[in-house]
Write a protein that holds these residues in place. Structure first.
Motif, PDB file in Angstrom:
ATOM      1  N   SER A   1      53.251  20.891  43.132  1.00 21.07           N
ATOM      2  CA  SER A   1      54.705  20.831  42.970  1.00 21.07           C
ATOM      3  C   SER A   1      55.200  19.397  42.872  1.00 21.07           C
ATOM      4  CB  SER A   1      55.380  21.540  44.149  1.00 21.07           C
ATOM      5  OG  SER A   1      54.875  22.842  44.286  1.00 21.07           O
TER       6      SER A   1
ATOM      7  N   ARG B   1      57.294  16.263  41.405  1.00 25.20           N
ATOM      8  CA  ARG B   1      58.535  16.100  40.638  1.00 25.20           C
ATOM      9  C   ARG B   1      58.185  15.498  39.277  1.00 25.20           C
ATOM     10  NH1 ARG B   1      62.707  13.567  45.139  1.00 25.20           N
ATOM     11  NH2 ARG B   1      62.496  15.294  46.624  1.00 25.20           N
TER      12      ARG B   1
ATOM     13  N   TYR C   1      65.473  19.729  43.630  1.00 20.49           N
ATOM     14  CA  TYR C   1      64.083  19.526  44.065  1.00 20.49           C
ATOM     15  C   TYR C   1      64.011  19.645  45.588  1.00 20.49           C
ATOM     16  CZ  TYR C   1      61.897  17.704  39.753  1.00 20.49           C
ATOM     17  OH  TYR C   1      61.346  17.557  38.508  1.00 20.49           O
TER      18      TYR C   1
ATOM     19  N   GLU D   1      61.812  22.278  47.580  1.00 14.31           N
ATOM     20  CA  GLU D   1      60.694  21.746  48.387  1.00 14.31           C
ATOM     21  C   GLU D   1      60.817  22.168  49.849  1.00 14.31           C
ATOM     22  OE1 GLU D   1      60.077  17.791  45.554  1.00 14.31           O
ATOM     23  OE2 GLU D   1      61.256  17.635  47.391  1.00 14.31           O
TER      24      GLU D   1
END
Ligand code: FAD
Length: 394
Positions: free
Chosen positions: A126, A128, A149, A153
């Motif tokens: 995952s 960015r 994000y 997250e």
């Protein structure tokens, strides 16, 4: 619930359940149509055999981690064979021929079907995006994206991967090649780092000999047993499974809002539209086909969200003959893969990582990466069928 939802979402993969959870929390009634099967739901105890089970599920109590555990195996072909694999994009009735996809050029179009979509199989990486890419004509800026994000997250959650032997070896190679640790989620310069993965931290009792591996696999936390790509089934309940695919993360959260219902085995074949008073085309519903009975049905809604994946969403757009949108077919990126495989003798490994083996199947399937903004990235990956240790040779 299906009768006139406010919003229909097409696809229960990485994107669809996230939108459903957010809309459900706002009190908006959502129906997700998913082409594939649903593993880990009591309403479909044998998802690949039709016995006239329910059409949809909206109660989080239907979710069952023990059932999911039974349905998922650690055998690569059971889960990922491109024709018969449970996760492959195709009919839940595996006696039927696969859904044919014609590719104009050689390549592999790899997407999965089922509630969880391609995240059933993905490795949880995952990272960015690299921020400067957003200066190249995307409709949203990187700064605007950051709060989203952060929210995702925290919800999944995303953690830096633990370092096992193979990651230590990768980092050694990267250091020897002159790179340094990039201790950040927002990468702007070349460097290596543990993968930010949507995988829970290792179980704290992993090395405690008072617990058997079987007991540990029913507890919260990663077992470091590899096989992330086969649909990790380890955890005390479905919503606490270690790899945070959407079927164990966002789907339960969406269902808990009380406003989201999901219908598997339902293939959307057309977006229904009408013209509003200003002559603008507006989506008013979806035509879908039951993949078991082949019955075709039309369901109306105030809005339709297309989250059927990077191939199926544009295909559905074009098949539905929706008005021209310059974004259809743009923004698609592919993975151009090259692999480097290393062989090491025991002495070299002992000198580098203090162990005679790199233990390729211990830990996250993909637990280390080196980003090189502008060029791409290198990651350490282990598959069931291929052992790969990607290293930089100094
Ligand atoms: C081997 C592999 C490993 C990967 N690892 C990572 C990783 O570690 N990190 C990462 O970020 N990404 C990874 N990816 C990519 C990632 O999984 C996808 O980018 C992501 O899942 C795409 O999300 P999506 O919601 O657009 O589509 P999907 O997750 O593919 O979901 C689309 C869903 O829509 C359904 N659908 C399709 N057509 C219809 C229709 N007509 N009607 C109803 N339903 C339909 C499909 O069955 C599917 O369930 C990996 C991909 C692969 C193949």
């Amino acid at each position: 619930m299906t009768v006139n939802p406010d919003v229909i979402i097409i696809g229960a993969g990485a994107g669809g359940p996230v939108i459903a959870k957010e809309l459900g929390e706002m009190g908006i009634r959502v129906l997700i149509l998913e082409a594939g099967a649903w593993y880990g739901n009591k309403k479909w105890p044998e998802p690949n055999q039709n016995r006239g089970w329910a059409r949809e599920s909206s109660d989080p109590k239907d979710l069952d981690g023990t059932l999911f555990r039974k349905q998922v195996t650690r055998r690569e072909n059971d889960m990922n064979d491109v024709v018969t694999g449970k996760f492959c994009f195709g009919p839940a009735d595996r006696r039927r021929s696969p859904w044919y996809r014609k590719l104009p050029n050689p390549g592999l179009l790899w997407a999965n079907g089922g509630v969880g979509g391609t995240t059933l199989h993905y490795w949880g990486n995952s990272p960015r995006a690299i921020s400067y890419r957003f200066d190249e004509g995307w409709p949203i800026s990187y700064d605007e994206l950051i709060p989203y994000y952060e929210k995702v997250e925290a919800t999944l959650p995303v953690e830096f991967a633990p370092v096992t032997s193979k990651e230590a070896l990768f980092f050694y190679g990267a250091k020897e090649a002159g790179f340094s640790l990039n201790d950040t989620l927002d990468v702007t310069s070349p460097g290596y780092r543990p993968q930010p993965n949507a995988i829970l931290p290792p179980n704290e009792r992993l090395m405690d000999e008072n617990y058997s591996l079987e007991e540990i696999s029913h507890m919260e936390g990663c077992t470091l047993s590899g096989h992330c790509e086969n649909g990790c089934p380890y955890g005390p309940s479905l919503d606490k499974m270690a790899k945070r695919a959407t079927n164990v993360s966002y789907v339960p959260l969406a269902m808990k809002t009380g406003n989201v219902s999901i219908r598997p085995n339902s293939f959307a074949i057309k977006i229904l539209t009408e013209l509003d008073e200003n002559g603008h085309e507006r989506a008013v519903g979806v035509q879908c086909r039951d993949t078991w009975t082949r019955e075709i049905e039309e369901i109306n809604a105030k809005a339709v969200v297309m989250a059927a994946g990077p191939m199926e969403t544009p295909r559905l757009w074009l098949n539905s003959e929706l008005s021209h949108n310059p974004w259809v077919g743009r923004g698609l990126t592919n993975h151009h893969l090259e692999t480097v495989t290393g062989h090491f003798d025991e002495k070299t490994l002992m000198d580098i990582i203090g162990s005679p083996t790199a233990d390729p199947f211990v830990g996250h399937t993909s637990g280390a990466r080196l980003d090189y903004p502008g060029l791409g990235m290198i990651s350490k990956e282990t598959w069931n069928v291929i052992e790969e240790v990607l290293v930089f040779l100094s």
